[in-house]
Design a protein around this motif. Sequence first.
Motif, PDB file in Angstrom:
ATOM      1  N   MET A   1       0.802  -1.260   0.245  1.00 35.23           N
ATOM      2  CA  MET A   1       0.248  -0.254  -0.217  1.00 35.23           C
ATOM      3  C   MET A   1       0.611   0.992   0.242  1.00 35.23           C
ATOM      4  O   MET A   1       1.752   1.183   0.501  1.00 35.23           O
ATOM      5  CB  MET A   1      -0.954  -0.024   1.171  1.00 35.23           C
ATOM      6  N   LYS A   2      -0.053   1.957  -1.126  1.00 33.43           N
ATOM      7  CA  LYS A   2       1.527   3.379  -1.097  1.00 33.43           C
ATOM      8  C   LYS A   2       0.925   4.248  -0.053  1.00 33.43           C
ATOM      9  O   LYS A   2       1.770   4.692   0.466  1.00 33.43           O
ATOM     10  CB  LYS A   2       1.406   3.900  -2.729  1.00 33.43           C
ATOM     11  N   SER A   3      -0.271   4.408   0.084  1.00 35.85           N
ATOM     12  CA  SER A   3      -0.773   5.608   0.487  1.00 35.85           C
ATOM     13  C   SER A   3      -0.509   5.643   2.350  1.00 35.85           C
ATOM     14  O   SER A   3      -0.990   6.607   2.713  1.00 35.85           O
ATOM     15  CB  SER A   3      -2.430   5.935  -0.011  1.00 35.85           C
ATOM     16  N   GLY A   4      -0.590   4.485   2.699  1.00 35.64           N
ATOM     17  CA  GLY A   4      -0.752   4.367   4.357  1.00 35.64           C
ATOM     18  C   GLY A   4      -0.832   3.297   4.808  1.00 35.64           C
ATOM     19  O   GLY A   4      -0.522   2.344   3.961  1.00 35.64           O
ATOM     20  N   ALA A   5      -0.597   3.220   6.193  1.00 36.16           N
ATOM     21  CA  ALA A   5      -1.081   1.859   7.271  1.00 36.16           C
ATOM     22  C   ALA A   5      -2.802   1.785   6.293  1.00 36.16           C
ATOM     23  O   ALA A   5      -2.472   0.306   7.030  1.00 36.16           O
ATOM     24  CB  ALA A   5      -0.744   2.187   8.104  1.00 36.16           C
ATOM     25  N   SER A   6      -3.461   2.619   6.617  1.00 35.12           N
ATOM     26  CA  SER A   6      -4.574   2.014   6.736  1.00 35.12           C
ATOM     27  C   SER A   6      -5.249   2.521   5.544  1.00 35.12           C
ATOM     28  O   SER A   6      -6.099   4.120   5.907  1.00 35.12           O
ATOM     29  CB  SER A   6      -5.203   1.745   7.719  1.00 35.12           C
ATOM     30  N   ILE A   7      -6.558   2.536   4.664  1.00 35.87           N
ATOM     31  CA  ILE A   7      -7.822   3.223   3.999  1.00 35.87           C
ATOM     32  C   ILE A   7      -8.972   3.074   4.394  1.00 35.87           C
ATOM     33  O   ILE A   7      -9.679   1.611   4.737  1.00 35.87           O
ATOM     34  CB  ILE A   7      -7.002   2.946   3.108  1.00 35.87           C
ATOM     35  N   SER A   8      -9.778   3.864   4.600  1.00 32.28           N
ATOM     36  CA  SER A   8     -11.468   3.803   4.754  1.00 32.28           C
ATOM     37  C   SER A   8     -11.701   4.686   4.293  1.00 32.28           C
ATOM     38  O   SER A   8     -11.826   5.597   3.638  1.00 32.28           O
ATOM     39  CB  SER A   8     -11.660   4.196   6.475  1.00 32.28           C
ATOM     40  N   ILE A   9     -12.897   3.609   3.588  1.00 30.51           N
ATOM     41  CA  ILE A   9     -13.512   4.649   2.386  1.00 30.51           C
ATOM     42  C   ILE A   9     -14.738   4.821   2.388  1.00 30.51           C
ATOM     43  O   ILE A   9     -15.786   3.342   3.451  1.00 30.51           O
ATOM     44  CB  ILE A   9     -13.564   3.700   1.156  1.00 30.51           C
ATOM     45  N   ILE A  46      -4.942   7.029   6.749  1.00 33.32           N
ATOM     46  CA  ILE A  46      -3.894   6.934   8.404  1.00 33.32           C
ATOM     47  C   ILE A  46      -2.634   6.496   7.954  1.00 33.32           C
ATOM     48  O   ILE A  46      -2.441   4.822   7.141  1.00 33.32           O
ATOM     49  CB  ILE A  46      -4.478   5.897   9.310  1.00 33.32           C
ATOM     50  N   GLU A  47      -1.919   7.148   7.970  1.00 31.64           N
ATOM     51  CA  GLU A  47      -0.406   6.451   7.618  1.00 31.64           C
ATOM     52  C   GLU A  47       0.454   5.814   8.591  1.00 31.64           C
ATOM     53  O   GLU A  47       0.051   6.003   9.639  1.00 31.64           O
ATOM     54  CB  GLU A  47       0.487   8.195   7.580  1.00 31.64           C
ATOM     55  N   ARG A  48       1.600   5.337   8.441  1.00 30.09           N
ATOM     56  CA  ARG A  48       2.343   4.194   9.321  1.00 30.09           C
ATOM     57  C   ARG A  48       2.273   4.888  10.527  1.00 30.09           C
ATOM     58  O   ARG A  48       2.489   4.602  12.009  1.00 30.09           O
ATOM     59  CB  ARG A  48       3.778   3.855   8.916  1.00 30.09           C
ATOM     60  N   ASP A  49       2.645   6.747  10.597  1.00 29.39           N
ATOM     61  CA  ASP A  49       3.814   7.349  11.621  1.00 29.39           C
ATOM     62  C   ASP A  49       1.876   7.521  12.320  1.00 29.39           C
ATOM     63  O   ASP A  49       2.207   8.430  13.806  1.00 29.39           O
ATOM     64  CB  ASP A  49       4.000   8.677  11.623  1.00 29.39           C
ATOM     65  N   GLY A  50       0.703   7.584  12.200  1.00 29.74           N
ATOM     66  CA  GLY A  50      -0.385   7.657  12.725  1.00 29.74           C
ATOM     67  C   GLY A  50      -1.473   9.063  12.473  1.00 29.74           C
ATOM     68  O   GLY A  50      -2.243   9.338  13.193  1.00 29.74           O
ATOM     69  N   SER A  51      -0.581   9.408  11.848  1.00 28.98           N
ATOM     70  CA  SER A  51      -0.733  10.870  11.072  1.00 28.98           C
ATOM     71  C   SER A  51      -2.070  10.539  10.725  1.00 28.98           C
ATOM     72  O   SER A  51      -2.612   9.260   9.736  1.00 28.98           O
ATOM     73  CB  SER A  51      -0.130  11.128  10.490  1.00 28.98           C
ATOM     74  N   LEU A  52      -3.342  11.616  10.023  1.00 29.07           N
ATOM     75  CA  LEU A  52      -4.421  11.439   9.401  1.00 29.07           C
ATOM     76  C   LEU A  52      -5.066  11.852   8.319  1.00 29.07           C
ATOM     77  O   LEU A  52      -4.143  13.707   8.404  1.00 29.07           O
ATOM     78  CB  LEU A  52      -5.865  11.996  10.188  1.00 29.07           C
ATOM     79  N   HIS A  53      -5.059  11.731   7.595  1.00 31.32           N
ATOM     80  CA  HIS A  53      -5.416  12.132   6.285  1.00 31.32           C
ATOM     81  C   HIS A  53      -6.923  12.635   5.324  1.00 31.32           C
ATOM     82  O   HIS A  53      -6.741  11.532   5.547  1.00 31.32           O
ATOM     83  CB  HIS A  53      -4.611  12.307   4.916  1.00 31.32           C
ATOM     84  N   SER A  54      -7.823  13.479   5.340  1.00 34.01           N
ATOM     85  CA  SER A  54      -8.886  13.229   4.755  1.00 34.01           C
ATOM     86  C   SER A  54      -9.427  14.028   3.892  1.00 34.01           C
ATOM     87  O   SER A  54      -9.281  14.952   3.494  1.00 34.01           O
ATOM     88  CB  SER A  54      -9.829  13.130   6.290  1.00 34.01           C
ATOM     89  N   ASN A  55     -10.156  13.718   2.905  1.00 28.06           N
ATOM     90  CA  ASN A  55     -11.062  14.832   1.273  1.00 28.06           C
ATOM     91  C   ASN A  55     -11.708  15.013   2.991  1.00 28.06           C
ATOM     92  O   ASN A  55     -12.474  15.380   3.743  1.00 28.06           O
ATOM     93  CB  ASN A  55     -11.656  14.270   0.769  1.00 28.06           C
TER      94      ASN A  55
END
Length: 70
Positions: A1-9, A46-55
């Motif tokens: 997974m390139k974008s992070g540790a977890s993705i929720s849709i 949710i990135e591996r370092d715990g940072s969150l990114h959302s649209n």
Amino acid sequence: MKSGASISIIAPDAASADVLATITGSMRTEEALTFADSVDSACLVIERDGSLHSNARWDRIELSRRQAGQ
């Protein structure tokens, strides 16, 4: 997974959300968020370092949930 540790849709149905999560999982974070916007879906990375990114769609859902006291 390139974008992070977890993705929720959040999508109109579970099958669509599953497919979109698979697709966005192969993208970089910003690409995943932009793609989710283009298909009118909410996305949280949710990135591996715990940072969150959302649209913006995810942010609106989260704000509504908080205002409802959930």
